[in-house]
Design an enzyme around this catalytic site. Structure first.
Site, PDB file in Angstrom:
ATOM      1  N   VAL A 104       2.427   6.773  -4.429  1.00 35.92           N
ATOM      2  CA  VAL A 104       2.381   5.764  -5.182  1.00 35.92           C
ATOM      3  C   VAL A 104       0.999   5.607  -6.001  1.00 35.92           C
ATOM      4  CG1 VAL A 104       2.269   3.131  -5.521  1.00 35.92           C
ATOM      5  CG2 VAL A 104       3.985   4.490  -3.935  1.00 35.92           C
ATOM      6  N   CYS A 105       0.933   5.459  -7.438  1.00 40.33           N
ATOM      7  CA  CYS A 105      -0.431   5.238  -8.064  1.00 40.33           C
ATOM      8  C   CYS A 105      -1.246   6.518  -7.944  1.00 40.33           C
ATOM      9  CB  CYS A 105      -1.206   3.977  -7.144  1.00 40.33           C
ATOM     10  SG  CYS A 105      -2.575   3.166  -8.316  1.00 40.33           S
ATOM     11  N   THR A 106      -2.549   6.440  -7.520  1.00 46.85           N
ATOM     12  CA  THR A 106      -3.259   7.584  -7.531  1.00 46.85           C
ATOM     13  C   THR A 106      -3.064   8.456  -6.203  1.00 46.85           C
ATOM     14  OG1 THR A 106      -4.994   6.294  -6.788  1.00 46.85           O
ATOM     15  CG2 THR A 106      -5.137   6.768  -8.910  1.00 46.85           C
ATOM     16  N   GLY A 154       4.277   5.195 -10.611  1.00 47.05           N
ATOM     17  CA  GLY A 154       3.002   4.854 -11.301  1.00 47.05           C
ATOM     18  C   GLY A 154       2.052   3.807 -10.555  1.00 47.05           C
TER      19      GLY A 154
END
Lengths: 231, 231
Positions: A104-106, A154
């Site tokens: 998730v995310c970075t 994202g």
């Protein structure tokens, strides 16, 4: 693992994690049914998050030599974690045998640094998405990206959409709809400012200035890690 | 508190909390700027959540005699917490002086049991919403409900919408949009099953059967607590 064992899900926990990257999907996936969730860190010590509280690991790297699903959250702590040999070694170890390798995310940058996304398409927080290319990963501007057994969400709140999509892939659409209803996931953001395409110019400039102030060398740091990680 | 002190936000933490009710808004509100967040529990011991991990309190009731914002999450642990004198006493104490008295999900039932919502309108998780009426609170089928200084969110994921709306009320719309962009809150649920109005009949029946199995006496328990709580 034996078919009779619960499905095991290991979330990586590291200092400076954006806690909602982890707690959002953990909430959704805890409702998969017959599942065992661990928050896995280097030691059992409480881990600082970005939100002024700590999360408590349930297991250490040594406790979890394999898992069915590995999920890596993001946050400003991702860059030091990408440079940490023990973290990368654990990710490679569990990633090699997992049914699903996810982020998730970075968190996708951390999977990339461990070599687990080379040649794959992946999502990332919009502001760091292009850094995936340093690792020969194809950045994709979508909320949830499936590529073979790699699944990535994202930025931050995309972890909820990611986890519902993964729920559907594992237990079927009917179960995912049941979990969605249980979490009353009928989002109604009070503003329309959740992506760089939708935010106004002032909001976008303010965000970029904040990143420049807090992490001016981020792109260069990630690029240097990518350079060192090449075989 | 002095104007120069950071804005203090106290989240109540109790066993059986639905952790995303707390961690969602905590993520958003941690980005208010000049803010101090505490997770407040009876003791400093780790607190079991519904998602197979514990949350670590940052403070005890005794440590936090007042706050600027109190926020009460929900979950199956709400019913025992509604019957716990120390919890209700702390809520009454901090609620009396707080600028904002808030809840997410079934946390509004706990505020109601403490007498803090009598005569107010409030949101709640859809499946427990009608129980608010036992406490002379008006149940409202909205995602986020403001009534004077009481602010409540609907079920679980509504905590993110609630916290963005509260952010706008406290720091203005521009800051809320900035936080929304930072969290990439541009939700894209893979299914349309997030409310009883939108879910199909089979999903709804399955949810009701699950509640009936796990907590068959819930309405009666809440009603009994409401009866005892009348002055």
């Amino acid at each position: 693992m034996a078919d009779s064992a619960p499905l095991h899900i290991a979330f990586l926990l590291f200092p400076g994690v954006t806690q909602l990257d982890l707690t959002g999907p953990a909430q959704v996936l805890s409702r998969l049914g017959d599942v065992k969730i661990d928050l896995v860190a280097k030691t059992r010590d409480p881990v600082e998050t970005d939100a002024q509280f700590q999360l408590l690991p349930t297991a250490t790297f040594a406790d979890v030599p394999r898992t069915d699903i590995v999920c890596v959250p993001g946050g400003f702590g991702v860059v030091p974690a990408m440079d940490d040999a023990a973290t990368l070694a654990w990710l490679r170890q569990v990633g090699a045998g997992a049914q699903w390798v996810t982020s998730v995310c970075t968190g996708s940058l951390l999977l990339a640094a461990a070599g687990l996304l080379t040649g794959y398409r992946a999502a990332c927080h919009w502001a760091s998405r292009e850094h995936l290319a340093f690792f020969d990963v194809e950045p994709v501007a979508e909320r949830v990206v499936f590529d073979r057994n790699r699944v990535s969400g994202g930025g931050v709140t995309a972890g909820i959409d990611f986890a519902l999509a993964l729920t559907a892939a594992i237990r079927g659409e009917a179960h995912a709809k049941f979990v969605q209803l249980s979490l009353e996931y009928d989002p109604a953001p009070p503003f329309d400012s959740g992506s760089p395409e939708r935010a106004d110019a002032e909001t976008l400039a303010r965000y970029r200035a904040m990143v420049e102030r807090l992490a001016p060398d981020r792109a260069e740091q990630v690029r240097a890690i990518a350079r060192r990680s090449r075989p």
